[in-house]
Design an enzyme around this catalytic site. Structure first.
Site: not given
Length: 726
Positions: A179, A346-347, A426, A460, A462, A464, A532
């Protein structure tokens, strides 16, 4: 013996021998420049006898048969089989013989070949399939397995392809990372034994290594010379690339799904199709292979690869989870003022009972957080429209937090093992896409978001975390090992439904960075987020490795804050822009935190990017100086008609005395054209070492043989040079 009798015996022997040679079946898979040749031997076994530069038509007849085309356990003498199956009666061996083959045109320069094989005893069938892309010099290989035995057959190894090489030496370049540190390259000489590159992660399977490789034949791989094979597997699940040097120094390259803990129970009449393995070969080094894959990828491997990608401003590094409607409205206005074409939220915008204010809650509850956004997503879409830009949104539809309404309702929808403690990564779990109801739900997350907010132009997507506690509440006890395959099949089903319903929406493939970058997934996505880590220095290496196989037109690269949030490194704004503009430009800096000088420079940089982004996104990439072996690195893009080119060069280490004077020997130009040179994205009121060449014209031949020569002194110094044919 008289001479006449000797001649007569020779003639008789010739007549006896020739028919058997002529009768040999030859299967040839060809592009413009490369060729893969199989023959059927006297025992009716399919053998690979050639892979390399295309040879003259008809010469295939003279090639010697070498090794099994698709080695099987029990009857092929290799360390690692491409296929290992246990038949219904418990027999652990498989012996494949040739049945037939056919070749047909699929149009657009694509030739499809299939070779049917079957077991010599059991009603067990294997078909080797190939697509040969003539202009792009790429061969796509996969395998289809089926049977009509009375009971299920258990598959333990089921590779997509096997290639055989007989050379003096082999040099493997692998791609590895972590990552925020993806796509690094390293090369080693293969010795006897097995070298495996693999992932057992199931989801986000490229986190530690990437399913790509170069293979230098007889010598290490070079950029512009030497015989090199390049390969990448189109599969987002667990994968394995095996390089087996046997006791005679022959090399067997076996690629496909990693079947570790993934034995597959194949029912009677069921068809099992492996993922596609993509190969390209060149006698002129890795640069040719890169351009082959880029051309193939833009045409066949990436969604709408012929379209120019938009620039965007993302709020993530600007605000993280801490935003509201007022803050976002201001960023949208700033994005428009800066010259961006899209704003990406984003998030952190969702969740009611468990609001998404950090990463430990809310995933799975895709309703708007009214405390942050009282007027909903529709209001922000309208704000973007009023400011003359488009609107995008972040989603992670495959994942769920235990602290969510979805998990409370459906704890059986996640991948985990019963009677084991939940293993979080996460703070989240993976939804089980083996389950059709879960597939419907995940599709609904995307579909409902876009349908309820029709102005959304960008998503986007994702992903994770990877698989741990690999259990499915949906699959039966005897088919738990199918999880690794059924998850991906379910994912493909969702991808296909989303694209059928929303073909015009741009979608970014993100997986905590580059955890899911493969050509099976990218055919549904417009672009990808490789890391990232937005540190421009690190990005030079990350993007250098990524663009070996994947085109820069789809590689999102953002200008971020300094000091960098991931590394703390301080770099000039120009350097950050110059690195990002070598791919698909975006930005994460909040404009309200920039000085007026920084804003003015950024506006001009974005404006200048629009003058050459077509060259970067649709041109051919040529690498000039590697960051792995030089203090200065450089690459360039050349338009297909060779009318335009743009060169990027960066100094990674400060040079005090005399500066760095490495010559940039340009590539890919028309030697007979004359090109005018101009520096782009210049810092205002600052003298440039390129000034002596500014506005001057040179022939393509001169630029490729004598090169561009100017010094660079300071660490993180960077230049962008535009070449325009006169």
């Amino acid at each position: 013996m008289t001479r006449k009798l000797s001649l007569l015996l020779t003639l008789v022997l010739t007549l006896l021998i020739v028919p058997s040679v002529v009768a040999e079946k030859v299967v040839t898979i060809s592009t413009q420049d490369i060729q893969l040749v199989y023959k059927v031997d006297k025992n009716n076994k399919l053998r690979q006898c050639y892979f390399g530069e295309a040879i003259a038509s008809g010469a295939e007849q003279a090639l010697m048969t070498k090794h099994d085309a698709y080695p099987t356990f029990g009857t092929s003498y290799v360390n690692e089989p491409a296929l290992r199956a246990v038949h219904a009666d418990g027999n652990t061996s498989t012996e494949l013989v040739y049945v037939s083959h056919k070749t047909e045109s699929k149009g657009d320069g694509i030739e499809y070949t299939e070779i049917a094989l079957k077991d010599s005893y059991f009603p067990f069938n294997v078909t080797l399939c190939f697509n040969a892309y003539a202009k792009e010099n790429v061969i796509e290989a996969w395998t289809v397995i089926s049977h009509s035995e009375k009971k299920p057959v258990m598959l333990y190894n089921y590779a997509s392809s096997h290639l055989f090489f007989q050379e003096e030496k082999y040099y493997l370049t692998q791609f590895y990372g972590e990552w925020a540190d993806e796509m690094h390259m390293t090369e080693m000489q293969l010795t006897r034994g097995i070298k495996s590159l693999e992932s057992k992660l199931g989801v986000r399977s490229n986190q530690h290594a990437h399913a790509c490789f170069f293979l230098g034949l007889d010598a290490p791989a070079q950029e512009n010379a030497g015989r090199v094979l390049g390969g990448t597997l189109a599969w987002p699940g667990s994968w394995k690339l095996t390089f087996d040097v046997d006791n005679l120094d022959n090399l067997h390259v076996i690629c496909g799904i990693n079947s570790f803990a993934g034995q597959y129970q194949l029912a009677k009449g069921e068809v099992f199709e492996t993922p596609k393995m993509l190969y390209s070969y060149s006698n002129n080094g890795t640069g040719d292979i890169t351009r082959n894959f880029h051309r193939w990828g833009k045409k066949y491997g990436i969604w709408r690869g012929d379209r120019t990608r938009t620039t965007l401003l993302n709020n993530w590094e600007a605000t993280y989870f801490n935003f509201n409607e007022e803050i976002l409205s201001k960023i949208i206005a700033d994005a428009s003022d800066m010259g961006f074409e899209l704003f990406l939220l984003d998030d952190g915008w969702f969740g009611e009972k468990y609001p998404r204010n950090n990463d430990d809650a809310g995933l799975g509850d895709w309703m708007v957080n009214r405390a942050k956004l009282p007027n909903g997503i529709g209001y922000l879409v309208e704000e973007a429209t009023r400011n003359g830009i488009k609107f995008g949104i972040w989603l992670e539809p495959e994942m769920v937090n235990p602290r969510s309404e979805l998990y409370e309702k459906h704890p059986d929808w996640v991948i985990t093992q019963p009677n084991r403690e939940i293993d979080l990564s996460r703070n989240q779990l993976i939804l089980d896409l083996c389950n059709p109801k879960v597939q419907d739900y995940v599709f609904g997350v995307i579909d409902n978001t876009l349908t309820e907010n029709p102005g959304i132009a960008y998503v986007k997507w994702d992903c994770n975390r990877f698989v741990t506690n690999s259990g499915s509440f949906y699959l039966s006890a005897d088919k738990q090992s199918h999880l690794w395959i059924e998850y991906v099949r379910g994912l493909y089903s969702v991808f296909e439904r989303v694209r059928a319903n929303h073909p015009e929406v741009s979608i970014m493939l993100c997986s905590g960075g580059g955890g899911r970058i493969d050509y099976a997934s990218l055919r549904y996505f417009d672009e990808f987020w490789i890391s990232d880590n937005t540190d421009a220095y690190n990005r030079i290496f990350i993007q250098w490795g990524t663009t070996q196989f994947f085109p820069a037109m789809a590689l999102a690269s953002h200008v971020s804050a300094s000091p960098c949030h991931q590394t703390g490194r301080v770099t000039p704004l120009k350097f950050r822009f110059d690195v990002a503009m070598s791919a698909k430009l975006g930005m994460d800096i909040q404009p309200m935190n920039m000085t007026e000088e920084e804003k003015a420079f950024s506006k001009n940089a974005i404006k200048e990017y629009y003058t050459f982004r077509e060259i970067v996104q649709h041109g051919d990439l040529y690498r000039l100086l590697s960051p792995y072996t030089n203090p200065r690195t450089a690459m360039m893009y050349v338009s297909e008609d060779k009318q335009d080119a743009v060169v990027f060069t960066y100094l990674l280490e400060k040079v005090i005395n005399g500066g760095n004077n490495q010559v940039l020997y340009l590539k890919g130009l028309d030697p007979n054209k004359t090109y005018r040179l101009n520096e782009l994205n210049k810092e205002p009121n600052k003298w440039s070492w390129f000034n002596e060449l500014e506005g001057k014209s040179f022939t393509g031949e001169y630029l490729m043989k004598y090169g561009i020569r100017f010094p660079m002194y300071n660490q993180y110094e960077s230049k962008i040079i535009r070449l325009t044919a006169e």
